[in-house]
Every structure is written in C-alpha cells, then in structure tokens.
Design an enzyme around this catalytic site. Structure first.
Site: not given
Ligand code: NAP
Length: 256
Positions: A148, A161
């Site tokens: 991140s 986080y």
């Molecule tokens: P998202 O749409 O909320 O996706 C998160 C994913 O993680 C979903 O598939 C979710 O499954 C899964 N997950 C959460 N808790 C879980 C658990 N206990 N067991 C299994 N799966 C679980 O968010 P995203 O933005 O795509 O995030 C993906 C990654 O990128 C994360 O690590 C996040 O911290 C990182 N990130 C995101 C951003 C951003 O701007 N979006 C920036 C930097 C880093 P469910 O659908 O079942 O909840």
C-alpha cells in the site's frame, strides 16, 4: 507476446479474487496464460467466468483468511486440483478506520491477522512447496504481496492498516533475502488510490475525493486493471532478477 512474460502452464493462487484488485490481477494473469485458483470467503463466480472466457482454468477455493487455519489446506487443494503452484498473490485485505485514541483491540487484531499474519503463513506454505519444487526441477516460484502507499507513508485513522502494510513491505524483503537463492522471487505491489469497495468511503466523501485526485499526477483514481500488468511482470521470468522490491503503481502519488 515477449516469451519472458508468458505465464502459460503456470498455476497462480490469488487471494480475495472475487472483486476489486484481486479480480483485476486474476484476469491479467489468466490473459498472460496462467490457470487461476481464486481463494476467498465469498463466491468468485464472476472472476471464474472471466478467467474461463480467456480459455484458462479457474478453481474456486473457499477460505476465510482472518485466521491461518485454512492455509495448509489451500496449498494442498491447489496442488492436487491444478497440478502445482507457481505464483502466489497475497491480495486479500481489510481496513478499519478510527482515531488512534479510540482504536479498539478488535480492530487491531482483525486487520493484523488478515493482512499480515495470514500473508506470512500463506507465503510459508507456498514457499515450502516452491523451494522443494525448485530443488527437484529448477522451476522458480513467484510471490507477489499487495502492499500500500501506507507501506511508505503514515496515513491517518488507520493504525492497524498502516502497521500491517508496513509489515508486508518488511516481510517481502526478509523473504526475498531468505529465498532468492532457493528459487523463489518475493516482491510486492503498492497500489495507489484504486477505485474498489475498500475505498468506497473515500470516493463518496466529496472533499477527500477532490483532494486525492488533485494530488495524483495522473489526475484520476486507478482501476484494478492498472495493477494487472505489474502483477504479470513480477510473476514472470522477466522478473527473475527482481527481489524484495515494493513496486508503486500509483499514478505518480509518491513522486509528488
Ligand atoms: P476489496 O474490493 O475490499 O477486496 C478485498 C478482498 O479481500 C475481497 O476479495 C475480500 O473478500 C478479501 N478478504 C477480506 N477479508 C478476507 C478474509 N477474511 N478471508 C478471505 N478473503 C478476504 O478491496 P481492494 O481495494 O480490491 O483490496 C485488495 C488489496 O489491495 C487489499 O490488500 C488492500 O489493502 C490493497 N490495497 C487497496 C488499495 C485501494 O486503493 N483500493 C490501495 C492499496 C492497497 P470479501 O469480498 O469476501 O470481503
């Protein structure tokens, strides 16, 4: 395609592949030729349909990564159903927001357990398989952790986080140091501001949304597709000499 980027015959595990960045990465890896194991707690049927439309296999593996209980079974199931495990993308993650003075132990533990503890133990389970396979066949394994901007910066109101993602960056470097000579590349991608469920609250907040876009040199939120190319690169032979790197894919956010 440059053969160095070709992932044909490779098996990639992507956690949290049902939506957002994980879905973008799974589809990009499949487009480069990999079969996908979509690991998570929610149905990844939509992702599976997208992967299969590209002519690749998609195995759905049910696992709640808020604890490390399913980790061993995940690796076993992928290896037995898809015939191996070449690439691990640790993408699943959560965020909890509250002022640090009010932050609860429950919000600390939930985020650290999912974003850091499960990431390490999945790396360990996949790493054991990859190291043994490299000894036997010379084939390298690839691990890509999703970090991140808060692997580099402090942020506000997200203490667990920031701790987890700073930890992911450190862990990525440590594992690269231990495993580079054992046939495993360990790197990370640090997404900037990407439009997904994770950032829905920020996108909906008119002031924060404007402030964020004004600071990004590209002048827009990123999309899950923006992360896919970096994941293909770090999963491919083209990145065989890249180790312990945290690659920002951020529209220039950190450059400002
Ligand atoms: P998202 O749409 O909320 O996706 C998160 C994913 O993680 C979903 O598939 C979710 O499954 C899964 N997950 C959460 N808790 C879980 C658990 N206990 N067991 C299994 N799966 C679980 O968010 P995203 O933005 O795509 O995030 C993906 C990654 O990128 C994360 O690590 C996040 O911290 C990182 N990130 C995101 C951003 C951003 O701007 N979006 C920036 C930097 C880093 P469910 O659908 O079942 O909840």
């Amino acid at each position: 395609m440059n053969p160095s980027f070709d992932l044909s015959g490779r098996v990639a595990v992507v956690t949290g592949a049902n939506t957002g960045i994980g879905q973008g990465i799974a589809v990009a890896l499949a487009a480069a030729g990999a079969d996908i194991a979509a690991v998570g707690r929610s149905s990844a049927d939509e992702t599976a349909a997208m992967v299969r439309a590209l002519g690749r296999k998609c195995e759905l593996v049910s696992a709640d990564l808020s604890s490390i209980a399913p980790v061993g079974d995940v690796v076993e199931q992928v290896v037995s159903s898809l015939g191996g495990l070449d690439i691990l993308v640790n993408n699943a993650g959560i965020i909890r927001r509250a002022d640090s003075v009010d932050f609860t132990e429950a919000d600390w533990d939930a985020v650290i357990d999912t974003n850091l503890k499960s990431v390490f133990f999945l790396c360990q389970a996949a790493g054991r398989h990859m190291i043994a396979r490299h000894e036997a066949t010379g084939q390298r394994g690839k691990i890509v952790n999703i970090a991140s901007m808060l692997s580099f910066q402090g942020g506000i109101r997200v203490p667990s986080y920031t701790a987890s993602k700073s930890g992911v960056a450190g862990l990525t470097k440590l594992l690269a140091c231990e495993w580079a000579a054992k046939g495993v590349n360990v790197n990370a991608i640090a997404p900037g501001y990407i439009a997904t469920n994770n950032t829905a609250a920020l996108q909906a907040d008119e002031t924060r949304n404007r402030q964020i876009i004004e600071r990004i040199p590209e002048g827009r939120w990123g999309s899950p597709e923006d992360i896919g190319g970096a994941a293909v690169f770090l999963s491919s032979k083209a990145a065989d000499y890249v180790q312990g790197h945290v690659l920002a894919v951020d529209g220039g956010w950190l450059a400002r």
